[in-house]
Design a protein around this motif. Structure first.
Motif, PDB file in Angstrom:
ATOM      1  N   ARG A 141       1.162   3.809 -20.339  1.00  0.00           N
ATOM      2  CA  ARG A 141       2.628   3.951 -20.378  1.00  0.00           C
ATOM      3  C   ARG A 141       3.323   2.625 -20.625  1.00  0.00           C
ATOM      4  NH1 ARG A 141       4.660   7.285 -15.301  1.00  0.00           N
ATOM      5  NH2 ARG A 141       6.100   5.540 -15.340  1.00  0.00           N
ATOM      6  N   TRP A 142       2.676   1.511 -20.287  1.00  0.00           N
ATOM      7  CA  TRP A 142       3.332   0.216 -20.456  1.00  0.00           C
ATOM      8  C   TRP A 142       2.960  -0.463 -21.770  1.00  0.00           C
ATOM      9  CZ3 TRP A 142       7.466  -2.112 -19.077  1.00  0.00           C
ATOM     10  CH2 TRP A 142       7.618  -3.461 -19.338  1.00  0.00           C
ATOM     11  N   CYS A 143       1.669  -0.724 -21.992  1.00  0.00           N
ATOM     12  CA  CYS A 143       1.268  -1.526 -23.150  1.00  0.00           C
ATOM     13  C   CYS A 143       0.868  -0.687 -24.363  1.00  0.00           C
ATOM     14  CB  CYS A 143       0.126  -2.473 -22.777  1.00  0.00           C
ATOM     15  SG  CYS A 143      -1.447  -1.649 -22.475  1.00  0.00           S
ATOM     16  N   SER A 192      -4.248  -0.755 -16.492  1.00  0.00           N
ATOM     17  CA  SER A 192      -4.527  -1.771 -15.473  1.00  0.00           C
ATOM     18  C   SER A 192      -3.432  -1.766 -14.407  1.00  0.00           C
ATOM     19  CB  SER A 192      -4.590  -3.156 -16.127  1.00  0.00           C
ATOM     20  OG  SER A 192      -3.305  -3.516 -16.621  1.00  0.00           O
ATOM     21  N   GLN A 193      -3.731  -2.414 -13.311  1.00  0.00           N
ATOM     22  CA  GLN A 193      -2.730  -2.557 -12.250  1.00  0.00           C
ATOM     23  C   GLN A 193      -1.546  -3.391 -12.747  1.00  0.00           C
ATOM     24  OE1 GLN A 193      -2.520  -1.013  -9.370  1.00  0.00           O
ATOM     25  NE2 GLN A 193      -0.597  -2.053  -8.912  1.00  0.00           N
ATOM     26  N   ARG A 194      -1.829  -4.363 -13.594  1.00  0.00           N
ATOM     27  CA  ARG A 194      -0.766  -5.206 -14.160  1.00  0.00           C
ATOM     28  C   ARG A 194       0.250  -4.353 -14.911  1.00  0.00           C
ATOM     29  NH1 ARG A 194      -0.722  -7.589 -19.366  1.00  0.00           N
ATOM     30  NH2 ARG A 194       0.864  -9.181 -19.485  1.00  0.00           N
ATOM     31  N   CYS A 195      -0.253  -3.420 -15.746  1.00  0.00           N
ATOM     32  CA  CYS A 195       0.645  -2.543 -16.505  1.00  0.00           C
ATOM     33  C   CYS A 195       1.419  -1.615 -15.570  1.00  0.00           C
ATOM     34  CB  CYS A 195      -0.138  -1.741 -17.531  1.00  0.00           C
ATOM     35  SG  CYS A 195      -0.660  -2.720 -18.962  1.00  0.00           S
ATOM     36  N   ARG A 196       0.759  -1.106 -14.535  1.00  0.00           N
ATOM     37  CA  ARG A 196       1.441  -0.254 -13.560  1.00  0.00           C
ATOM     38  C   ARG A 196       2.598  -1.021 -12.906  1.00  0.00           C
ATOM     39  NH1 ARG A 196      -0.094   4.223 -10.995  1.00  0.00           N
ATOM     40  NH2 ARG A 196      -2.250   3.979 -11.623  1.00  0.00           N
ATOM     41  N   GLN A 197       2.333  -2.279 -12.551  1.00  0.00           N
ATOM     42  CA  GLN A 197       3.358  -3.100 -11.893  1.00  0.00           C
ATOM     43  C   GLN A 197       4.529  -3.376 -12.829  1.00  0.00           C
ATOM     44  OE1 GLN A 197       3.450  -3.980  -8.723  1.00  0.00           O
ATOM     45  NE2 GLN A 197       5.345  -5.156  -8.908  1.00  0.00           N
ATOM     46  N   TRP A 198       4.237  -3.753 -14.084  1.00  0.00           N
ATOM     47  CA  TRP A 198       5.319  -4.036 -15.028  1.00  0.00           C
ATOM     48  C   TRP A 198       6.153  -2.793 -15.303  1.00  0.00           C
ATOM     49  CZ3 TRP A 198       7.534  -8.289 -15.544  1.00  0.00           C
ATOM     50  CH2 TRP A 198       6.855  -9.497 -15.582  1.00  0.00           C
ATOM     51  N   ASP A 199       5.517  -1.640 -15.353  1.00  0.00           N
ATOM     52  CA  ASP A 199       6.259  -0.394 -15.548  1.00  0.00           C
ATOM     53  C   ASP A 199       7.206  -0.147 -14.378  1.00  0.00           C
ATOM     54  OD1 ASP A 199       6.522   2.174 -17.184  1.00  0.00           O
ATOM     55  OD2 ASP A 199       6.059   2.955 -15.179  1.00  0.00           O
ATOM     56  N   TRP A 200       6.719  -0.361 -13.163  1.00  0.00           N
ATOM     57  CA  TRP A 200       7.551  -0.182 -11.974  1.00  0.00           C
ATOM     58  C   TRP A 200       8.720  -1.159 -11.995  1.00  0.00           C
ATOM     59  CZ3 TRP A 200       8.987  -3.263  -7.847  1.00  0.00           C
ATOM     60  CH2 TRP A 200       9.615  -2.591  -6.792  1.00  0.00           C
ATOM     61  N   VAL A 201       8.431  -2.434 -12.306  1.00  0.00           N
ATOM     62  CA  VAL A 201       9.494  -3.445 -12.356  1.00  0.00           C
ATOM     63  C   VAL A 201      10.539  -3.053 -13.391  1.00  0.00           C
ATOM     64  CG1 VAL A 201      10.001  -5.843 -13.009  1.00  0.00           C
ATOM     65  CG2 VAL A 201       8.067  -5.355 -11.504  1.00  0.00           C
ATOM     66  N   SER A 202      10.095  -2.598 -14.546  1.00  0.00           N
ATOM     67  CA  SER A 202      11.055  -2.244 -15.591  1.00  0.00           C
ATOM     68  C   SER A 202      11.913  -1.048 -15.193  1.00  0.00           C
ATOM     69  CB  SER A 202      10.344  -1.975 -16.916  1.00  0.00           C
ATOM     70  OG  SER A 202       9.629  -0.778 -16.874  1.00  0.00           O
ATOM     71  N   ARG A 203      11.317  -0.070 -14.503  1.00  0.00           N
ATOM     72  CA  ARG A 203      12.108   1.079 -14.047  1.00  0.00           C
ATOM     73  C   ARG A 203      13.134   0.663 -12.993  1.00  0.00           C
ATOM     74  NH1 ARG A 203       8.702   4.410 -11.497  1.00  0.00           N
ATOM     75  NH2 ARG A 203       6.817   3.288 -12.026  1.00  0.00           N
ATOM     76  N   GLN A 204      12.747  -0.247 -12.107  1.00  0.00           N
ATOM     77  CA  GLN A 204      13.689  -0.743 -11.096  1.00  0.00           C
ATOM     78  C   GLN A 204      14.838  -1.496 -11.763  1.00  0.00           C
ATOM     79  OE1 GLN A 204      13.383   0.161  -7.834  1.00  0.00           O
ATOM     80  NE2 GLN A 204      11.729   1.361  -8.738  1.00  0.00           N
TER      81      GLN A 204
END
Length: 127
Positions: free
Chosen positions: A17-19, A37-49
């Motif tokens: 969903r991210w990269c 990856s966990q990195r992509c999961r985190q960036w997706d969450w940050v972007s939604r916030q």
């Protein structure tokens, strides 16, 4: 040549969903992976916030001008390489040697590789 199997949903390959990288096929039970990856999961969450803070919809995107310009430059370089290769193939016709074809392929790959590795980072906040 081997081909890595990728997960498919409804006939289309599943992507992070991210990269947007292809996700490997998952066997067994559980939910299908949405991130590579966990990195992509985190960036997706940050972007939604961040999108919620800025009150922008899922269809809107904020990208740094510098990153957008770099992406446009890389796309332009690839388009030029494709045009050059098409012209070289037309000029060579059916008599192109293996060496010439390899040079054309190398030229295309050199232009495409930066795009393959390109990533647009999440915004870090107001500038």
């Amino acid at each position: 040549m081997t081909k890595t199997e990728v997960a498919r949903a409804g006939g289309e390959e599943r992507r992070c969903r991210w990269c947007r990288r292809a996700l490997p096929v998952r066997t067994g039970r559980g939910r299908p992976k949405e991130f590579c990856s966990q990195r992509c999961r985190q960036w997706d969450w940050v972007s939604r916030q961040r999108a919620a803070e800025l009150e922008i919809s899922d269809g809107e995107l904020i990208v740094a001008r510098r990153e957008l310009d770099e992406l446009h430059d890389q796309l332009y370089m690839l388009a030029c390489a494709v045009d050059d290769t098409e012209r070289d193939l037309a000029d060579a016709g059916t008599r192109a040697t293996a060496k010439e074809l390899r040079e054309m392929l190398d030229w295309l790959l050199d232009a495409a590789k930066p795009l393959r590795e390109a990533q647009i980072s999440a915004p870090t906040g107001p500038s």
